[in-house]
Enzyme design. Sequence first.
Site, PDB file in Angstrom:
ATOM      1  N   GLN A  13      46.466  43.779  44.762  1.00 26.17           N
ATOM      2  CA  GLN A  13      45.516  44.479  45.642  1.00 26.17           C
ATOM      3  C   GLN A  13      45.440  43.833  47.022  1.00 26.17           C
ATOM      4  O   GLN A  13      45.601  44.499  48.045  1.00 26.17           O
ATOM      5  CB  GLN A  13      44.114  44.451  45.032  1.00 26.17           C
ATOM      6  N   VAL A  14      45.202  42.533  47.046  1.00 25.36           N
ATOM      7  CA  VAL A  14      45.031  41.856  48.340  1.00 25.36           C
ATOM      8  C   VAL A  14      46.384  41.692  49.041  1.00 25.36           C
ATOM      9  O   VAL A  14      46.487  41.871  50.260  1.00 25.36           O
ATOM     10  CB  VAL A  14      44.311  40.494  48.152  1.00 25.36           C
ATOM     11  N   LEU A  42      55.798  32.662  40.506  1.00 23.47           N
ATOM     12  CA  LEU A  42      54.965  31.470  40.720  1.00 23.47           C
ATOM     13  C   LEU A  42      54.819  30.599  39.480  1.00 23.47           C
ATOM     14  O   LEU A  42      54.244  29.514  39.560  1.00 23.47           O
ATOM     15  CB  LEU A  42      53.582  31.883  41.241  1.00 23.47           C
ATOM     16  N   ALA A  65      48.125  35.782  41.869  1.00 25.64           N
ATOM     17  CA  ALA A  65      47.375  34.969  40.902  1.00 25.64           C
ATOM     18  C   ALA A  65      47.491  35.589  39.529  1.00 25.64           C
ATOM     19  O   ALA A  65      47.853  36.755  39.395  1.00 25.64           O
ATOM     20  CB  ALA A  65      45.895  34.912  41.305  1.00 25.64           C
ATOM     21  N   THR A 106      37.778  32.526  43.680  1.00 26.31           N
ATOM     22  CA  THR A 106      36.908  33.508  43.022  1.00 26.31           C
ATOM     23  C   THR A 106      35.457  33.053  42.846  1.00 26.31           C
ATOM     24  O   THR A 106      35.174  31.843  42.762  1.00 26.31           O
ATOM     25  CB  THR A 106      37.501  33.817  41.620  1.00 26.31           C
ATOM     26  N   TYR A 130      40.043  31.438  33.169  1.00 29.91           N
ATOM     27  CA  TYR A 130      40.452  31.948  34.484  1.00 29.91           C
ATOM     28  C   TYR A 130      39.735  31.178  35.608  1.00 29.91           C
ATOM     29  O   TYR A 130      40.377  30.676  36.536  1.00 29.91           O
ATOM     30  CB  TYR A 130      40.138  33.449  34.575  1.00 29.91           C
TER      31      TYR A 130
HETATM   32  N1  LIG Z   1      40.541  41.151  41.387  1.00 28.91           N
HETATM   33  C1  LIG Z   1      39.349  40.599  41.531  1.00 28.91           C
HETATM   34  O1  LIG Z   1      38.319  41.201  41.195  1.00 28.91           O
HETATM   35  C2  LIG Z   1      39.183  39.232  42.151  1.00 28.91           C
HETATM   36  C3  LIG Z   1      37.898  38.674  42.244  1.00 28.91           C
HETATM   37  C4  LIG Z   1      37.757  37.407  42.813  1.00 28.91           C
HETATM   38  C5  LIG Z   1      38.864  36.736  43.294  1.00 28.91           C
HETATM   39  N2  LIG Z   1      40.102  37.292  43.177  1.00 28.91           N
HETATM   40  C6  LIG Z   1      41.244  36.525  43.667  1.00 28.91           C
HETATM   41  O2  LIG Z   1      41.759  37.236  44.792  1.00 28.91           O
HETATM   42  C7  LIG Z   1      43.181  37.083  44.832  1.00 28.91           C
HETATM   43  C8  LIG Z   1      43.840  38.445  44.891  1.00 28.91           C
HETATM   44  O3  LIG Z   1      43.488  39.169  43.721  1.00 28.91           O
HETATM   45  P1  LIG Z   1      43.968  40.674  43.503  1.00 28.91           P
HETATM   46  O4  LIG Z   1      42.783  41.458  43.102  1.00 28.91           O
HETATM   47  O5  LIG Z   1      44.797  41.122  44.665  1.00 28.91           O
HETATM   48  O6  LIG Z   1      44.874  40.474  42.220  1.00 28.91           O
HETATM   49  P2  LIG Z   1      45.898  41.503  41.537  1.00 28.91           P
HETATM   50  O7  LIG Z   1      45.724  42.864  42.110  1.00 28.91           O
HETATM   51  O8  LIG Z   1      45.771  41.308  40.084  1.00 28.91           O
HETATM   52  O9  LIG Z   1      47.300  40.964  42.046  1.00 28.91           O
HETATM   53  C9  LIG Z   1      47.804  39.729  41.614  1.00 28.91           C
HETATM   54  C10 LIG Z   1      49.245  39.690  42.003  1.00 28.91           C
HETATM   55  O10 LIG Z   1      49.759  38.457  41.529  1.00 28.91           O
HETATM   56  C11 LIG Z   1      51.027  38.711  41.035  1.00 28.91           C
HETATM   57  N3  LIG Z   1      51.466  37.722  40.057  1.00 28.91           N
HETATM   58  C12 LIG Z   1      50.986  37.493  38.813  1.00 28.91           C
HETATM   59  N4  LIG Z   1      51.731  36.573  38.201  1.00 28.91           N
HETATM   60  C13 LIG Z   1      52.688  36.190  39.082  1.00 28.91           C
HETATM   61  C14 LIG Z   1      53.754  35.276  39.047  1.00 28.91           C
HETATM   62  N5  LIG Z   1      54.024  34.554  37.957  1.00 28.91           N
HETATM   63  N6  LIG Z   1      54.540  35.159  40.136  1.00 28.91           N
HETATM   64  C15 LIG Z   1      54.313  35.896  41.241  1.00 28.91           C
HETATM   65  N7  LIG Z   1      53.325  36.776  41.337  1.00 28.91           N
HETATM   66  C16 LIG Z   1      52.528  36.931  40.260  1.00 28.91           C
HETATM   67  C17 LIG Z   1      50.948  40.084  40.382  1.00 28.91           C
HETATM   68  O11 LIG Z   1      52.255  40.587  40.247  1.00 28.91           O
HETATM   69  P3  LIG Z   1      52.565  41.974  39.524  1.00 28.91           P
HETATM   70  O12 LIG Z   1      52.175  43.017  40.516  1.00 28.91           O
HETATM   71  O13 LIG Z   1      54.032  41.901  39.272  1.00 28.91           O
HETATM   72  O14 LIG Z   1      51.744  41.980  38.280  1.00 28.91           O
HETATM   73  C18 LIG Z   1      50.089  40.810  41.381  1.00 28.91           C
HETATM   74  O15 LIG Z   1      50.876  41.427  42.376  1.00 28.91           O
HETATM   75  C19 LIG Z   1      43.550  36.245  43.617  1.00 28.91           C
HETATM   76  O16 LIG Z   1      43.627  34.893  43.991  1.00 28.91           O
HETATM   77  C20 LIG Z   1      42.380  36.428  42.673  1.00 28.91           C
HETATM   78  O17 LIG Z   1      42.248  35.312  41.817  1.00 28.91           O
HETATM   79  C21 LIG Z   1      40.287  38.539  42.641  1.00 28.91           C
END
Ligand SMILES: NC(=O)c1ccc[n+]([C@@H]2O[C@H](COP(=O)([O-])OP(=O)(O)OC[C@H]3O[C@@H](n4cnc5c(N)ncnc54)[C@H](OP(=O)(O)O)[C@@H]3O)[C@@H](O)[C@H]2O)c1
Length: 301
Positions: A13-14, A42, A65, A106, A130
Amino acid sequence: MQKRILLTGVNGQVGHALSRAFAMYEQSPYEVIGLDRNQLDLSDKTAIRRVVQDIQPEVIINPAAYTMVDKAESEAELAYAINATAPRVLAEEAAKMGARLIHFSTDYVYAGVKSAPYIEEDQTQPLSVYGKSKLAGEDAIHAVGVPHLIFRTSWVYGAYGKNFMKTILRLGAERDELRIVADQFGAPTSSSAIAEAILSVMARWDSALTGTYHLVNAGQTSWHGFAIAIVQEYNRIQQAHHLLPLKVSPENIHAISTQEYPTPAARPANSCLDCSKLARDFRVTLPDWRAALVFELLKLT
Ligand SMILES: NC(=O)c1ccc[n+]([C@@H]2O[C@H](COP(=O)([O-])OP(=O)(O)OC[C@H]3O[C@@H](n4cnc5c(N)ncnc54)[C@H](OP(=O)(O)O)[C@@H]3O)[C@@H](O)[C@H]2O)c1
């Protein structure tokens, strides 16, 4: 001279929102090299070192992540590899080449027991694997000592990707009643609001400013309040276009307690984050969560 940026997780998403935001720049000051999981895994330390050394970025931005909060309870090793070890290796490689690191964390680093919004200096006490793995990632970056910014955000959603807003729209089209948790509070934060804020921060980032910042849309609600707002705002947009509303009506979204919706990972009851430090140091504030929601819903129509 363009600044070279290495951006991870471009299908998240981000990561996706950041890619789009950088692409909107006319005469961009940045050359962005965005990588997905296939191009940079990663969980593979050697691959991380090789890719960073090949690209020689001036800034690494790491939104990738392990984000499966419940599954992390049974996949701790993988969650730690991606959320703790990978940020450490990115930080070490950045330090070697004089680059800077932007990383995301987070609200789940907190226990959620405070009665007011959390400030960055409040005690962390993650309740889940997590949350613990994300905190370990933060600690590792601090320990390396590279110039960095860590942004703790919450409840991320948007028109792109899998998230709560998309789930409510799907369920709301199928069912005439929903039961949603009403005793966890936080700020829904849109991926595009995060991306815009990051671009503003980067334009003002003097490397003397290093550390952790809260970065969430303004205001607060519960998951129940968020679900009602999603349905209300979606129906309003549908009505303006003479289209059908969702099957569920806001009155039929029932409030339930966390106890009534047990999950493998415990969540903080209070996820509210105070963003004053971001406003003070970077003069960046994010819009109200409900305005950001309308903006995301409009993208779907
Ligand atoms: N989502 C939330 O509600 C939330 C809340 C608080 C903080 N955050 C933090 O905000 C940041 C962005 O979150 P987001 O919502 O954008 O997360 P997301 O939509 O789940 O995207 C995570 C990305 O990480 C990639 N990923 C996972 N495993 C990987 C690996 N081994 N190597 C390389 N890439 C990998 C995924 O790849 P694939 O597309 O191939 O699966 C996905 O593109 C993260 O640090 C998260 O912890 C998120």
